[in-house]
Design a protein around this motif. Sequence first.
Motif, PDB file in Angstrom:
ATOM      1  N   TYR A  85       0.856  -1.192   0.000  1.00 21.73           N
ATOM      2  CA  TYR A  85       0.000   0.000   0.000  1.00 21.73           C
ATOM      3  C   TYR A  85       0.883   1.230   0.000  1.00 21.73           C
ATOM      4  O   TYR A  85       1.722   1.389   0.882  1.00 21.73           O
ATOM      5  N   GLY A  86       0.709   2.098  -1.004  1.00 23.22           N
ATOM      6  CA  GLY A  86       1.554   3.296  -1.092  1.00 23.22           C
ATOM      7  C   GLY A  86       0.731   4.559  -1.217  1.00 23.22           C
ATOM      8  O   GLY A  86      -0.501   4.512  -1.300  1.00 23.22           O
ATOM      9  N   GLN A  87       1.408   5.696  -1.244  1.00 19.88           N
ATOM     10  CA  GLN A  87       0.717   6.986  -1.410  1.00 19.88           C
ATOM     11  C   GLN A  87       0.214   7.140  -2.850  1.00 19.88           C
ATOM     12  O   GLN A  87       0.743   6.521  -3.764  1.00 19.88           O
ATOM     13  N   GLN A  88      -0.828   7.950  -3.008  1.00 18.71           N
ATOM     14  CA  GLN A  88      -1.405   8.204  -4.333  1.00 18.71           C
ATOM     15  C   GLN A  88      -1.466   9.706  -4.573  1.00 18.71           C
ATOM     16  O   GLN A  88      -1.408  10.478  -3.625  1.00 18.71           O
ATOM     17  N   PHE A  89      -1.643  10.081  -5.821  1.00 19.93           N
ATOM     18  CA  PHE A  89      -1.665  11.505  -6.154  1.00 19.93           C
ATOM     19  C   PHE A  89      -2.914  11.853  -6.966  1.00 19.93           C
ATOM     20  O   PHE A  89      -3.396  11.042  -7.750  1.00 19.93           O
ATOM     21  N   VAL A  90      -3.422  13.084  -6.734  1.00 14.22           N
ATOM     22  CA  VAL A  90      -4.452  13.620  -7.628  1.00 14.22           C
ATOM     23  C   VAL A  90      -3.805  14.809  -8.333  1.00 14.22           C
ATOM     24  O   VAL A  90      -3.239  15.682  -7.672  1.00 14.22           O
ATOM     25  N   SER A  91      -3.853  14.799  -9.674  1.00 13.43           N
ATOM     26  CA  SER A  91      -3.232  15.886 -10.438  1.00 13.43           C
ATOM     27  C   SER A  91      -4.288  16.594 -11.270  1.00 13.43           C
ATOM     28  O   SER A  91      -5.271  15.987 -11.695  1.00 13.43           O
ATOM     29  N   LYS A  92      -4.054  17.876 -11.481  1.00 16.05           N
ATOM     30  CA  LYS A  92      -4.982  18.686 -12.276  1.00 16.05           C
ATOM     31  C   LYS A  92      -4.289  19.079 -13.570  1.00 16.05           C
ATOM     32  O   LYS A  92      -3.113  19.451 -13.558  1.00 16.05           O
ATOM     33  N   VAL A  93      -5.034  19.014 -14.682  1.00 15.83           N
ATOM     34  CA  VAL A  93      -4.453  19.406 -15.961  1.00 15.83           C
ATOM     35  C   VAL A  93      -4.467  20.927 -16.083  1.00 15.83           C
ATOM     36  O   VAL A  93      -5.499  21.557 -15.848  1.00 15.83           O
ATOM     37  N   GLY A  94      -3.321  21.502 -16.399  1.00 13.14           N
ATOM     38  CA  GLY A  94      -3.225  22.954 -16.577  1.00 13.14           C
ATOM     39  C   GLY A  94      -1.954  23.277 -17.336  1.00 13.14           C
ATOM     40  O   GLY A  94      -0.936  22.612 -17.136  1.00 13.14           O
ATOM     41  N   ASN A  95      -2.008  24.228 -18.241  1.00 15.14           N
ATOM     42  CA  ASN A  95      -0.847  24.595 -19.069  1.00 15.14           C
ATOM     43  C   ASN A  95      -0.269  23.393 -19.803  1.00 15.14           C
ATOM     44  O   ASN A  95       0.950  23.255 -19.917  1.00 15.14           O
ATOM     45  N   GLY A  96      -1.128  22.511 -20.250  1.00 16.02           N
ATOM     46  CA  GLY A  96      -0.671  21.353 -21.021  1.00 16.02           C
ATOM     47  C   GLY A  96       0.139  20.355 -20.228  1.00 16.02           C
ATOM     48  O   GLY A  96       0.897  19.573 -20.800  1.00 16.02           O
ATOM     49  N   LYS A  97       0.012  20.353 -18.898  1.00 11.33           N
ATOM     50  CA  LYS A  97       0.691  19.329 -18.113  1.00 11.33           C
ATOM     51  C   LYS A  97      -0.142  18.925 -16.905  1.00 11.33           C
ATOM     52  O   LYS A  97      -1.176  19.536 -16.617  1.00 11.33           O
ATOM     53  N   LEU A  98       0.321  17.906 -16.204  1.00 13.35           N
ATOM     54  CA  LEU A  98      -0.378  17.436 -15.011  1.00 13.35           C
ATOM     55  C   LEU A  98       0.334  17.983 -13.777  1.00 13.35           C
ATOM     56  O   LEU A  98       1.545  17.799 -13.620  1.00 13.35           O
ATOM     57  N   ASN A  99      -0.419  18.680 -12.932  1.00 15.07           N
ATOM     58  CA  ASN A  99       0.173  19.257 -11.730  1.00 15.07           C
ATOM     59  C   ASN A  99      -0.462  18.618 -10.501  1.00 15.07           C
ATOM     60  O   ASN A  99      -1.687  18.616 -10.369  1.00 15.07           O
ATOM     61  N   VAL A 100       0.364  18.119  -9.583  1.00 18.18           N
ATOM     62  CA  VAL A 100      -0.155  17.446  -8.399  1.00 18.18           C
ATOM     63  C   VAL A 100      -0.866  18.455  -7.498  1.00 18.18           C
ATOM     64  O   VAL A 100      -0.317  19.507  -7.181  1.00 18.18           O
ATOM     65  N   VAL A 101      -2.137  18.135  -7.128  1.00 14.37           N
ATOM     66  CA  VAL A 101      -2.873  19.036  -6.231  1.00 14.37           C
ATOM     67  C   VAL A 101      -3.181  18.368  -4.893  1.00 14.37           C
ATOM     68  O   VAL A 101      -3.574  19.031  -3.939  1.00 14.37           O
ATOM     69  N   HIS A 102      -3.035  17.040  -4.839  1.00 14.86           N
ATOM     70  CA  HIS A 102      -3.340  16.350  -3.585  1.00 14.86           C
ATOM     71  C   HIS A 102      -2.524  15.076  -3.511  1.00 14.86           C
ATOM     72  O   HIS A 102      -2.381  14.366  -4.505  1.00 14.86           O
ATOM     73  N   LYS A 103      -1.987  14.813  -2.313  1.00 13.12           N
ATOM     74  CA  LYS A 103      -1.216  13.586  -2.105  1.00 13.12           C
ATOM     75  C   LYS A 103      -1.847  12.860  -0.932  1.00 13.12           C
ATOM     76  O   LYS A 103      -2.099  13.475   0.108  1.00 13.12           O
ATOM     77  N   THR A 104      -2.150  11.573  -1.110  1.00 10.99           N
ATOM     78  CA  THR A 104      -2.799  10.844  -0.017  1.00 10.99           C
ATOM     79  C   THR A 104      -1.731  10.258   0.903  1.00 10.99           C
ATOM     80  O   THR A 104      -0.567  10.157   0.544  1.00 10.99           O
ATOM     81  N   SER A 105      -2.175   9.845   2.094  1.00 18.45           N
ATOM     82  CA  SER A 105      -1.262   9.114   2.974  1.00 18.45           C
ATOM     83  C   SER A 105      -1.432   7.627   2.681  1.00 18.45           C
ATOM     84  O   SER A 105      -2.422   7.214   2.057  1.00 18.45           O
ATOM     85  N   ILE A 106      -0.477   6.827   3.121  1.00 14.58           N
ATOM     86  CA  ILE A 106      -0.592   5.382   2.916  1.00 14.58           C
ATOM     87  C   ILE A 106      -1.854   4.860   3.594  1.00 14.58           C
ATOM     88  O   ILE A 106      -2.597   4.051   3.044  1.00 14.58           O
TER      89      ILE A 106
END
Lengths: 297, 442
Positions: B405-426
């Motif tokens: 079980y590892g951390q996960q990321f939520v990324s938002k698309v902006g300026n033609g790339k993916l930017n991480v907006v949220h990081k979960t805990s394990i």
Amino acid sequence: MSSWINENGPLLFLALLDGTVTAFVLALIALGLSLVFGVMRIVNIAHGEFFMLGAVFSWFAFDLTDDPLWGFLLALVLAPALVGGIAVFSDRFILRKIKYHPESTIVATIGLLYVIQSLTLIVFGPEARAVEAPLYFRIQFPWFGYSGYKLIVAGMSALGLLGVWLLMIRSKLGLYMRATQQDLEIAKTYGVPTKKIYAAVFALGGGLAALAGVLVVPIRQADHLMGLEPLLLSFIVVIIGGLGSIRGTIVAAFIIGISDGIISVFYEPTLAKMLATLFVAMVLVLKPSGLYGEEVA
Amino acid sequence: MVKKDLEKVDQASELNLSRRNVLGAGALVAGAGIIGSQMIDPIAGIAHAAGSDAPIKIGFQAHRTGIGALYGRWYERTTNAAVKHINSIGGIAGRPVEIITEDDGTDPKRGADVVEKLATQHKVDFVFGTLFSHVVMGSAPRAGELKIPYFVVSEGYHVASGALNRYVFQPCITDVRAQISAVSGWMFNNLGKNVTIIYPDYAFGYNHRDYASAAAEKHGGKIVAKIAIPPTESSYTRYFVKIPKNTDVIYHVMVGPGVLTFVRELGEHFGPNHPQLFGFIDSLEGVNISSPGLDFLDGSHFWEAMPRYASAADSAGSRFYRNAVGVDNSGASKSDSKDIAAYSHMFGCWETLFAIKEAVEQSGYKSKKDYATLIETMEGFTGFNEGIAHPQGAKAFSGKTHQCYGQQFVSKVGNGKLNVVHKTSIADGMYEPETDYTKQSL
């Protein structure tokens, strides 16, 4: 009734739109298969691979020019010509050698299918590769949007079909093809170069499939296994329409395309495929020659 | 009478032919043996010169062809990069690592054959690397029957669910159930409560359907429609009309050769006025986010297991890994900017090889007779620390479920790339174990 239209009208519209696009492309691919059967009396199992080659050549053209429009125009000219060349080569060195014997040609074209597929796998690789559309725009209807390029595909397929129709009824080549289809021996007696006609028909069949591949590849992607589905659908269309009948092929492509659209939208896409196959079975039982085919003796 | 004579002649010629063939084949085999032994000798020479044993052979079950080919290509590059690095730091327990790759065609039937071939013909120590869940489901029973440790990099919940056997481990990629449990709370709270889920119509997709539905109950959300699409599909518009009007969020996850078409047709269908989009990056793995027709994705969100675009927040291990696997800061191959990596999945291959290294070294594994000790050692692991060996991040590991079980990321698309907006805990992704493989006999 009016409430049904309010609720389901947009769905029906989408089904007809999507079904029409499918029907035009399918007609173009199936027509190639139908012509080959009609004139040469052989079943070309490798027909779907000609479609795939069209799509793959299109990717190479796109990669070479690095420009969607020029790549598309280059592929539009070169892919059908190259595939036609491959077809002529196959006719000369495979089909003619086995004297167009019906059973042998089935086995030989299965072999051709695997050879083309494997060579493509080696040269092109196993991935699906995207080709950009020459023109990219979106049409907004009141209820949903639709790809403008898909409508261009339908339009260009229609032009392709019209071209074949004119070729068949207006040109000398078309006359020879019809003569060969009606009676090979009498055509020979009247000096029709039937060997050349066979090669030309096989090239035309392959070229039509390749043209469809070039048109379709920007709305899906090119991969070495993409020939199977159009092959099966073409068989369904050609059997329903009547082997060798151009009119039958086009009518059947519309029956299958539109019903596929409607059944997919209102029920399930898988059900559409099942019903199409069932329809083929019924045609084979009730009218073995198809809707417009010659009566089978 | 004549016919019988002819048959005799036929039989005789067949016999001759087959004898000749056998002789020819024998000569070929002998020749191959000579060439083969010449080829192997230098490797063995190096191993002896280093004062260690013969190489540890790891069979790599790769999706070189079929619908998983894109992932297969990157899994193979990552595996080769990891092996290169492991060998440069002294191999595993002082022994060099040798990878033997076999293509399974992303086909469950061939998958089982590949496991068998690797185990019985190549006589590998372990089999590793399978991704597509239906191939894992098809291959794992054979690994269990052959009693060979089988390390998968697949994400499916099938390992932790108890559906497989004690020889199967998923030590370095979080399963779908945990991924969804970790990120769906964020989705329901930030994007909307009424969710339509679009998923591929096979085992992996069903994990998404089932655990997204479970997560909806937990977070007060509602799954308003569940739309299954066969992974071999090439046209998607007809599925999108089934999305109900009251949908706040479209939760999409798609795999296979048509992913670009899938996302593009989604855009064509809705245009700029689409519901919120929450995608699993699988829908865009290997696809350039600035491809024509994808501008509608601007502002939409994706789950990522490992951020495709490099950022200042990346750890030293993560930077080392990105460089070693030949990926640039925007997630493309350094040698071809059109070749986009399967960045949220392939780290699993790198990390799994390091997990195997750790298990072999801790258990004192020498040969196949030590399988039981090796398996028990790995079942005793509780996790892995972040670093070069585990660049995606630290992980918890359950010996009972054979799953990490590892951390996960939520990324938002902006300026033609993916930017991480949220990081979960394990801990966000963890759930009560539903099985205990340690109770099965070896």
